[in-house]
Design an enzyme around this catalytic site. Structure first.
Site, short mmCIF file in Angstrom:
data_model
loop_
_atom_site.label_atom_id
_atom_site.label_comp_id
_atom_site.label_asym_id
_atom_site.label_seq_id
_atom_site.Cartn_x
_atom_site.Cartn_y
_atom_site.Cartn_z
N PRO A 2 0.21 -1.24 -0.26
CA PRO A 2 -0.16 0.17 -0.11
C PRO A 2 0.48 1.49 -0.29
O PRO A 2 2.06 1.18 0.85
CB PRO A 2 -0.39 -0.34 0.92
CG PRO A 2 -0.26 -1.42 1.88
CD PRO A 2 0.94 -2.22 1.37
N GLU A 3 0.89 2.16 -1.04
CA GLU A 3 1.33 3.22 -0.70
C GLU A 3 -0.01 4.69 -1.25
O GLU A 3 -1.12 4.41 -1.64
CB GLU A 3 2.42 3.42 -2.70
CG GLU A 3 3.30 1.96 -2.54
CD GLU A 3 4.31 2.26 -3.39
OE1 GLU A 3 4.27 3.74 -4.05
OE2 GLU A 3 4.95 1.27 -4.36
#
Length: 292
Positions: A2-3
């Site tokens: 997750p960014e």
DNA sequence: ATCTGTCCCTGGACGC
DNA sequence: TGCGTCCAGGGACAGA
């Protein structure tokens, strides 16, 4: 992993399921460094609270509570935030899945990696936080309290300007990729979008940050923002673990230009994408399209 | 101040 | 089939 786009997609889709609801019950796994606030204190502090807003700061999510406290969440590497009714094979390990009959293989059942479960007074859907690798974080901040992790964050990747990046790059001998991965410089960029943004800007990831010109910085910021925005539009990248709150996959993994495409043809020049290591991170680039 | 290396964790890929 | 080994990576931290 997750960014910014995955966190933002999560925020947008789960906000309607959190905001305005009162927490009636909190279930946790046992203490680990995943819990910056010990599980028991978390349970005590959350029960009876109403959530009034859900915000994003870099890769962090902050659920604001009616009394002024805030619940800080970070998805780490393998964090998944979703609802009861989410259905996805990504919510089960392959071994756990293979032990189940086919009709139950996509159904989620809370396992030892499901560290947090919020139930609500209205009796509707619960919200769960699962994180296999435990690189994620959860902390309850008292009213007015902050966290050094948040205080250190630089300008959000979606609003940074080329000039900001140029200023931050002054005197930095480290590779430009390392610079843009630093959350204190640009908040939200991670390994995938760093590689993708550098590709769009035509900049070699290993280039010394201080060698970037103003136009380079402008193009790099444009490239980063273009891939981040496009990824948000397509629901993020589901390369290994990411699922959106309803269990659905993102679509951006199909649009990747360089990340995890070593040896495959560049979508622009058809030459092979190369993989190397920069700052202990796998790094992908096109030697022909990214000369400088 | 900046930079580099190490560590946390687990499951999946791979080799034999 | 099953075991061992290696790898992925965000970010805190220590030491140069």
């Amino acid at each position: 992993m997750p960014e910014l786009p995955e966190v933002e997609v999560t925020r947008r889709r789960i906000a309607p399921l959190l905001v305005g609801r009162e927490i009636s019950k909190v279930r946790t796994t046992r203490a680990s460094y995943f819990f910056l606030t010990p599980p028991a204190a978390l349970r005590r502090g959350l029960v009876g609270q109403r959530i009034v807003a859900l915000r994003r700061q870099g890769k962090y999510l902050l659920a604001e509570l009616q009394a002024g406290a805030r619940l800080m969440l970070h998805l780490g590497m393998s964090g998944q935030l979703f609802t009861d009714s989410a259905r996805s094979v990504r919510l089960l390990s392959a071994s756990a899945r293979s032990a189940l009959p086919p009709e139950r293989q996509a159904r989620f059942e809370a396992d030892r990696h499901t560290h947090l479960r919020l139930e609500f007074a209205d009796g509707g859907e619960s919200v769960l936080f699962r994180d296999v690798r435990k690189f994620g974080k959860v902390r309850l901040l008292a009213p007015g309290e902050s966290d050094p992790r948040l205080d250190k964050l630089g300008v959000d990747a979606l609003s940074i300007r080329g000039e900001d990046l140029y200023a931050a790059a002054r005197g930095r001998r480290a590779a430009v990729k390392n610079l843009i991965l630093q959350q204190s410089v640009i908040a939200g960029v991670g390994n995938i979008y760093a590689d993708e943004g550098l590709f769009l800007a035509g900049i070699r990831p290993t280039r010394a940050a201080r060698r970037l010109t103003r136009p380079d910085c402008r193009r790099l910021v444009e490239g980063l923002q273009r891939v981040l925005k496009r990824s948000i539009e397509t629901g993020g990248s589901s390369i290994s673990d990411f699922v959106s709150p309803d269990g659905g996959d993102g679509g951006y993994q199909d649009e990747r230009r360089v990340y995890a495409r070593a040896g495959q043809p560049c979508r622009v020049c058809a030459g092979p994408i190369r993989k190397t290591v920069v700052g202990q991170r796998g790094t992908h680039y096109c030697p022909r399209c990214q000369k400088r």
